[in-house]
Enzyme design. Sequence first.
Site, PDB file in Angstrom:
ATOM      1  N   THR A 143       0.803  -0.901   0.046  1.00 14.23           N
ATOM      2  CA  THR A 143      -0.057  -0.289  -0.034  1.00 14.23           C
ATOM      3  C   THR A 143       0.880   1.069   0.055  1.00 14.23           C
ATOM      4  O   THR A 143       2.119   1.128   0.571  1.00 14.23           O
ATOM      5  CB  THR A 143      -0.818  -0.210   1.018  1.00 14.23           C
ATOM      6  OG1 THR A 143      -1.790  -0.664   0.569  1.00 14.23           O
ATOM      7  CG2 THR A 143      -1.347   1.376   1.660  1.00 14.23           C
ATOM      8  N   VAL A 172     -14.069  -3.156   2.164  1.00 17.17           N
ATOM      9  CA  VAL A 172     -13.362  -1.398   2.966  1.00 17.17           C
ATOM     10  C   VAL A 172     -11.945  -2.013   3.747  1.00 17.17           C
ATOM     11  O   VAL A 172     -12.077  -2.711   5.020  1.00 17.17           O
ATOM     12  CB  VAL A 172     -14.011  -0.618   3.324  1.00 17.17           C
ATOM     13  CG1 VAL A 172     -13.028   0.780   2.911  1.00 17.17           C
ATOM     14  CG2 VAL A 172     -14.656  -0.629   1.463  1.00 17.17           C
ATOM     15  N   ASP A 174      -8.737  -0.238   5.718  1.00 12.42           N
ATOM     16  CA  ASP A 174      -8.387   1.483   7.505  1.00 12.42           C
ATOM     17  C   ASP A 174      -7.941   2.495   5.773  1.00 12.42           C
ATOM     18  O   ASP A 174      -8.430   3.791   6.389  1.00 12.42           O
ATOM     19  CB  ASP A 174      -7.171   0.735   7.683  1.00 12.42           C
ATOM     20  CG  ASP A 174      -5.908   0.416   6.940  1.00 12.42           C
ATOM     21  OD1 ASP A 174      -6.359  -0.350   6.448  1.00 12.42           O
ATOM     22  OD2 ASP A 174      -5.605   1.270   7.378  1.00 12.42           O
ATOM     23  N   THR A 194      -0.020   0.909   6.736  1.00 14.61           N
ATOM     24  CA  THR A 194      -0.323   0.605   6.281  1.00 14.61           C
ATOM     25  C   THR A 194      -0.319  -1.277   7.243  1.00 14.61           C
ATOM     26  O   THR A 194       0.192  -1.097   8.165  1.00 14.61           O
ATOM     27  CB  THR A 194       0.882   0.214   5.171  1.00 14.61           C
ATOM     28  OG1 THR A 194       0.703  -1.396   4.546  1.00 14.61           O
ATOM     29  CG2 THR A 194       2.502   0.419   5.479  1.00 14.61           C
ATOM     30  N   GLY A 195      -1.015  -2.095   6.656  1.00 14.74           N
ATOM     31  CA  GLY A 195      -1.017  -3.334   7.676  1.00 14.74           C
ATOM     32  C   GLY A 195      -2.694  -3.937   7.268  1.00 14.74           C
ATOM     33  O   GLY A 195      -3.158  -3.523   6.248  1.00 14.74           O
ATOM     34  N   GLY A 197      -6.117  -3.866   8.055  1.00 18.84           N
ATOM     35  CA  GLY A 197      -6.876  -2.792   7.966  1.00 18.84           C
ATOM     36  C   GLY A 197      -7.580  -3.235   8.524  1.00 18.84           C
ATOM     37  O   GLY A 197      -7.644  -2.279   9.763  1.00 18.84           O
TER      38      GLY A 197
HETATM   39  N1  ASP Z   1      -4.297  -1.488   5.208  1.00 18.91           N
HETATM   40  C1  ASP Z   1      -4.366  -1.958   3.823  1.00 18.91           C
HETATM   41  C2  ASP Z   1      -6.118  -2.947   4.000  1.00 18.91           C
HETATM   42  O1  ASP Z   1      -6.117  -3.408   4.820  1.00 18.91           O
HETATM   43  C3  ASP Z   1      -3.307  -2.564   3.315  1.00 18.91           C
HETATM   44  C4  ASP Z   1      -2.488  -3.280   3.456  1.00 18.91           C
HETATM   45  O2  ASP Z   1      -1.658  -1.656   4.114  1.00 18.91           O
HETATM   46  O3  ASP Z   1      -1.304  -3.453   2.564  1.00 18.91           O
HETATM   47  O4  ASP Z   1      -6.996  -2.494   2.745  1.00 18.91           O
END
Ligand code: ASP
Length: 274
Positions: A143, A172, A174, A194-195, A197
């Site tokens: 992301t 959906v 975060d 990022t992570g 969500g």
């Molecule tokens: N945070 C993003 C989500 O959960 C994914 C990511 O950060 O890679 O959609």
Amino acid sequence: VLEHGRSILDRGASAVEAVEQCASLLEDDPLFNAGCGSVLNENGKVEMDAGIMDGRDLAAGAVAAISNVANPVQLARLVMDGSEHVLLIGDGALHFAEHCGVKLTPDHYFFTPDRIKQLEQARLHHRIMLDHDDEGEEQKYGTIGAVARDRAGNLAAATSTGGIVNKRMGRVGDSPIIGAGVYADNASCAVSATGYGEDFMRTVFAKTLADIIDFRGGDARSAVDEGLAYLTRKVQGRGGAICIDGAGRCASGMTTKKMIHGWIEHGGEAICRF
Ligand code: ASP
């Protein structure tokens, strides 16, 4: 991307302009999980989320579960500046895009062979997964996000993503949720996260970092460290964040193995971490 941000901020661009432009460049890069090169959902489709926030007045705009928009962060900015809403989703967001004169982009622009392979792997192992939490070198481009402070001292943040691999249709994360994956307030800091969500939504992660500074005092470094510790303690959350505070101090951190990121602090050298 960092040098582009530097050059437009030097010429007097606002922090919002800088995060929108830098996030757009990252969306255009097929390596990253946003715009072109987004991960695929359970149906093999691209559904993207993005959010942007202006720390001057807490203005915010976001779009979720959208397809066929090359730069979701630009549409989020249009929602912020040109509608009375904060978040538009799916068909409604596309309708608004057309109303604003945004040209829709055909499906094939978004697909890359790596993402198709990645979905096949995820399906094979019945997994819904983060695209950058893997040993494989090729899996590390996640992301995207940008935070900035402009010459007037204003802060802004933007986050854009295709979400997580093999996610359910309509899921959906975060990234477009103000206070979860993106937040900016001149009084504290600008954050892009990022992570997984779901963990970032449940802990209202980005706003928690801002609150640490706003209510307790501190800087970007302490906010990121305490925020990530909170994320781990509360929900064993996995991910990372970039943050800039009102004094222009930059900080980053992660609980995953990798998060490609970089920063320019107080006009110094551009530093990248791979
Ligand atoms: N945070 C993003 C989500 O959960 C994914 C990511 O950060 O890679 O959609």
